[in-house]
Design an enzyme around this catalytic site. Structure first.
Site, short mmCIF file in Angstrom:
data_model
loop_
_atom_site.label_atom_id
_atom_site.label_comp_id
_atom_site.label_asym_id
_atom_site.label_seq_id
_atom_site.Cartn_x
_atom_site.Cartn_y
_atom_site.Cartn_z
N ARG A 33 -28.11 25.53 50.64
CA ARG A 33 -26.91 24.75 50.93
C ARG A 33 -26.13 25.32 52.11
O ARG A 33 -25.54 24.56 52.89
CB ARG A 33 -26.04 24.66 49.67
CG ARG A 33 -26.63 23.72 48.60
CD ARG A 33 -25.99 23.96 47.24
NE ARG A 33 -26.41 22.97 46.25
CZ ARG A 33 -27.56 23.00 45.59
NH1 ARG A 33 -28.44 23.96 45.84
NH2 ARG A 33 -27.85 22.08 44.69
N ASP A 327 -34.45 26.68 35.07
CA ASP A 327 -35.47 27.45 35.76
C ASP A 327 -35.86 28.72 35.01
O ASP A 327 -36.85 29.37 35.37
CB ASP A 327 -35.00 27.83 37.16
CG ASP A 327 -34.98 26.64 38.11
OD1 ASP A 327 -35.80 25.71 37.91
OD2 ASP A 327 -34.17 26.64 39.05
N ARG A 403 -42.33 30.71 39.50
CA ARG A 403 -41.73 31.20 38.25
C ARG A 403 -42.78 31.40 37.15
O ARG A 403 -42.64 32.30 36.32
CB ARG A 403 -40.63 30.25 37.80
CG ARG A 403 -39.52 30.13 38.82
CD ARG A 403 -38.23 29.58 38.26
NE ARG A 403 -37.35 29.16 39.34
CZ ARG A 403 -36.60 29.97 40.07
NH1 ARG A 403 -36.64 31.27 39.84
NH2 ARG A 403 -35.82 29.50 41.03
#
Length: 448
Positions: A33, A327, A403
């Site tokens: 961002r 996540d 992950r």
């Protein structure tokens, strides 16, 4: 293979105590961002602590392609000279977002209300992920999207020449979709409204306000109602990126299950929309101290002191907590395997459309390591085997998912026999220093 190189097998084996300080990288969500908002501001935004993983580097390259000047000044230090809201130019080539669903969806939103076209692609994993959840609301602004069957990449987005403001209720809890709609609303006249029934990570709202946008959040019977006034002039900022709670999850969880461990993880974001894993671990009996709470870069942070916790108990994780830890369920399922009793994770169907089907990937890998698993479309249940109780001895498929790779490597640090993964190269997308950081604490991780 990942989209950025050959497959790289990795393995981990039972380790001695983990000790020391784990300085994890900057937050990935805020890093993306900061580059995107900097590109839409007028003037120079300075960023420190930027995560220099491949996902974020791909977003930096995309901002250059849209006309911003993005320059690396040193380790984690970057500047972005923006082109202003609505100032994106048409890229000369395809935008490759690699493995990043966050990157591609936020960038699509950013250009959707500017009258230009851009074609997006990514690695094999990203090309499988559905984009309709973003392109559908963007079409309400007047944008058009043309992709493969099922709304998948490669995809060309044609921005709206005369965008209109939108009122949109999120059908699923997704910070990516919320952010894409808000970013599109920046270049639409009037007020764009996003309604979310369940709160998701709020980095976009915090940062938009910081960059000078007029934005309000109100809690009503409909949920959280976010109202953004379009066509502001965003002001450049100095952004200090806090350390990523999702990356911190891996050394934290490793220390909890490796006997004798005692580590410090400094400066980790404690944003209430991101801390669900840590609440859950404490409820399970994890020994985690939240020291020196403070604010950095507009985000609450704390230093985490983490010790081996051999008496953790399985719990039923509240399904409404899922958006704040979506996540982290893969590594939580590993901790659950080394706890006592059942850990029940409901309301997690969003995991099936991440970089991989994470419910299936963790279930198959943990079963291969000797752990009893139950699952359905929206649920994962892990039957704990207690400290040092997991047999291990498996090679687990990562499905080009960073992950999944890191979660099984954490598992191997406390299992009876070593655990291997077929491809650790995706770890570069989010945690490029994972291997040296973990081994620096005393972990037994090897590549090749």
């Amino acid at each position: 293979m990942s989209g950025h190189g050959e497959a790289q097998p990795m393995k981990s084996r039972k380790s001695g105590p983990l000790r020391g300080v784990a300085e994890v990288p900057g937050d990935k969500s805020i890093s993306h961002r900061s580059l995107i908002f900097g590109a839409m501001a007028v003037g120079e935004t300075r960023i420190t602590g930027l995560l220099e993983g491949q996902d974020v580097l791909d977003t930096a390259a995309a901002m250059r392609a849209f006309g911003a000047t993005v320059t690396r000044q040193g380790e984690g230090a970057w500047t972005v000279n923006g082109v202003g809201v609505g100032g994106f130019r048409e890229p000369e080539d395809v935008i490759d977002c690699g493995n990043s669903g966050t990157g591609v969806r936020l960038i699509m939103g950013t250009m959707a209300t500017t009258p230009i076209s851009a074609t997006f692609t990514g690695d094999a994993s990203l090309r499988k992920r559905p984009m309709g959840r973003v392109t559908d609301p963007l079409s309400l602004f007047g944008a058009r999207a043309y992709g493969r069957q099922g709304g998948r990449l490669p995809m060309t987005v044609v921005g709206a020449a005369n965008p209109v403001p939108v009122r949109y209720a999120l059908p699923v809890a997704s910070a990516q979709v919320k952010s894409a709609v808000l970013l599109a609303g920046l270049n639409a006249p009037g007020e764009t409204v996003v309604i979310e029934r369940e709160p998701t990570r709020d980095h976009s709202e915090r940062m938009l306000i910081g960059f000078g946008a007029q934005l309000s959040v109100e809690k009503t019977g409909e949920g959280h109602v976010i109202t953004l006034t379009g066509q502001p002039e965003l002001r450049p900022q100095t952004v200090a990126v806090p350390r990523d709670p999702s990356s911190a999850a891996f050394p934290v969880c490793a220390a909890l299950i490796v006997e004798g461990s005692d580590i410090l993880v400094p400066g980790v974001s404690q944003n209430l929309t991101r801390n669900g894993l840590y609440l859950t671990l404490v409820e399970m009996g994890a020994e985690i101290e939240f020291q020196n709470p403070r604010e950095e870069g507009g985000e609450p942070v704390a230093d985490l002191r983490v010790r081996f916790s051999g008496n953790m108990q399985g719990i039923e994780v509240p399904p409404e907590r899922a958006p704040s830890m979506i996540d982290e369920y893969p590594v939580l399922s590993v901790v659950a395997a080394f706890s006592h009793g059942r850990t029940v994770m409901r309301g997690v169907k969003e995991l099936r459309v991440k970089e991989s089907d994470r419910i299936d990937a963790m279930a198959r890998g943990l079963e291969a390591c000797g752990v009893r698993i139950e699952e359905d479309e929206d649920t994962l249940i892990v039957h704990g085997m207690g400290p040092s109780g997991v047999p291990g001895g498996a090679t687990c498929a990562t499905h080009i998912d960073h992950r999944i790779a890191m979660s099984f490597l954490v598992c191997g640090l406390a299992a009876k026999a070593e655990v291997a993964v077929d491809d650790g190269s995706p770890i570069q997308t989010s945690f490029p220093v994972f291997l040296p950081l973990m081994n620096g604490l005393g972990a037994s991780l090897t590549a090749g």
